[in-house]
Design an enzyme around this catalytic site. Structure first.
Site, short mmCIF file in Angstrom:
data_model
loop_
_atom_site.label_atom_id
_atom_site.label_comp_id
_atom_site.label_asym_id
_atom_site.label_seq_id
_atom_site.Cartn_x
_atom_site.Cartn_y
_atom_site.Cartn_z
N CYS A 124 0.84 -1.19 0.00
CA CYS A 124 0.00 0.00 0.00
C CYS A 124 0.88 1.25 0.00
CB CYS A 124 -0.88 -0.06 1.24
SG CYS A 124 -1.30 1.51 1.94
N GLU A 125 0.59 2.17 -0.91
CA GLU A 125 1.45 3.36 -1.00
C GLU A 125 1.17 4.37 0.10
OE1 GLU A 125 0.73 4.89 -4.92
OE2 GLU A 125 -0.90 6.20 -4.27
N HIS A 126 0.12 4.17 0.86
CA HIS A 126 -0.20 5.10 1.94
C HIS A 126 0.46 4.70 3.25
CE1 HIS A 126 -3.95 5.70 -0.68
NE2 HIS A 126 -3.06 6.62 -0.96
N HIS A 127 0.75 3.40 3.42
CA HIS A 127 1.34 2.94 4.68
C HIS A 127 2.60 2.09 4.50
CE1 HIS A 127 -2.98 3.65 5.62
NE2 HIS A 127 -2.48 4.12 6.74
N GLN A 165 -5.12 -0.25 -4.90
CA GLN A 165 -5.68 -1.38 -5.65
C GLN A 165 -6.39 -0.95 -6.93
OE1 GLN A 165 -7.59 -4.35 -3.23
NE2 GLN A 165 -8.86 -5.04 -4.93
N HIS A 193 -5.73 -5.89 2.61
CA HIS A 193 -4.78 -4.80 2.86
C HIS A 193 -4.36 -4.87 4.32
CE1 HIS A 193 -5.66 -2.29 -0.86
NE2 HIS A 193 -6.41 -3.37 -0.97
N CYS A 195 -2.86 -2.76 5.95
CA CYS A 195 -3.07 -1.49 6.65
C CYS A 195 -4.48 -1.43 7.24
CB CYS A 195 -2.81 -0.30 5.73
SG CYS A 195 -3.83 -0.25 4.26
ZN LIG Z 1 -2.79 1.60 3.44
#
Ligand SMILES: [Zn+2]
Length: 232
Positions: A124-127, A165, A193, A195
């Site tokens: 995941c590019e956010h976490h 995704q 995910h 995250c």
């Molecule tokens: Zn994430």
């Protein structure tokens, strides 16, 4: 623009929403399809990237108070740097794109071909924590066919990037349309995910399903036929 991301409630297959991520605004027509990269992303070599990531990761560990002189931790910054560049984020570099050869469709097979349960690991590019999932791909040949393992390789290539995704789904679909020279493509991704499951709301039961349908796969009976294959 015939680009859609559709979401399914996985339990019953009913669509719960249907929107085009490309209708964000005139200036943001393609926001989301391309992985956001700096123009100078490849001006430094992989070796230099590994060196710098190792230094920076050592700093993160140091700030957290870890003792980098400990035997068990000493090699971690180098290992992480090598893993980022050579493995889990290797799909950022277009040099690592799989070489695809096509073959003539000499069997004259003109129904849908489904390659299902392609296991992939992304992040995941956010976490920067894992996304673990399965991709299902279907296409109808426009005269050329692709080696089945190449479908897996294309999924792996796009998975090995920091991802969301929806973008992963569309990147695979757009590339396959281009490679196979057909609009008749379906990509469905069902993923967990970490995250969401290992932190944050800690929901271990939920999964995210995204899909891309174009060409004949926009027809309800084709979607039903595909889901039939997937449920077998
Ligand atoms: Zn994430």
């Amino acid at each position: 623009m015939n680009l859609k991301t559709e979401y399914f409630a996985p339990a019953n297959g009913n669509m719960i929403s249907d929107f085009s991520i490309y209708e964000i605004g005139d200036e943001h027509m393609y926001t989301g399809l391309e992985t956001p990269m700096k123009p100078d992303a490849f001006e430094i070599s992989d070796d230099e990237k590994k060196e710098r990531i190792s230094d920076l990761f050592a700093q993160i560990m140091d700030v957290m108070g870890l003792d980098l002189t400990d035997d068990s931790l000493r090699g971690t910054p180098d290992r992480v740097a090598k893993m980022y560049i050579e493995e889990i984020f290797s799909g950022l570099n277009p040099d690592n794109k799989p070489k695809i050869a096509l073959f003539d469709n000499k069997y004259q097979y003109n129904q849908m071909l489904v390659e299902k349960n392609i296991t992939f690991y992304s992040n995941c590019e956010h976490h920067f924590v894992p996304i673990i999932g399965k991709a299902h791909i279907a296409y109808v040949s426009s005269g050329k066919v692709i080696g089945l393992s190449k479908l897996n390789r294309i999924v792996q290539y796009y998975a090995k990037r920091p991802q969301v995704q929806e973008r992963l789904t569309n990147q695979i679909a757009m590339d396959l349309k281009d490679i196979l020279n057909t609009e008749d493509i379906a990509v469905i991704i069902d993923a967990k995910h970490l995250c969401v499951s290992s932190r944050g709301v800690k929901d271990d039961a939920s999964a995210t399903v995204t899909s891309y349908y174009s060409g004949v796969f926009n027809k309800p009976h084709k979607i039903a036929e595909l889901q039939n294959y997937l449920n077998q």
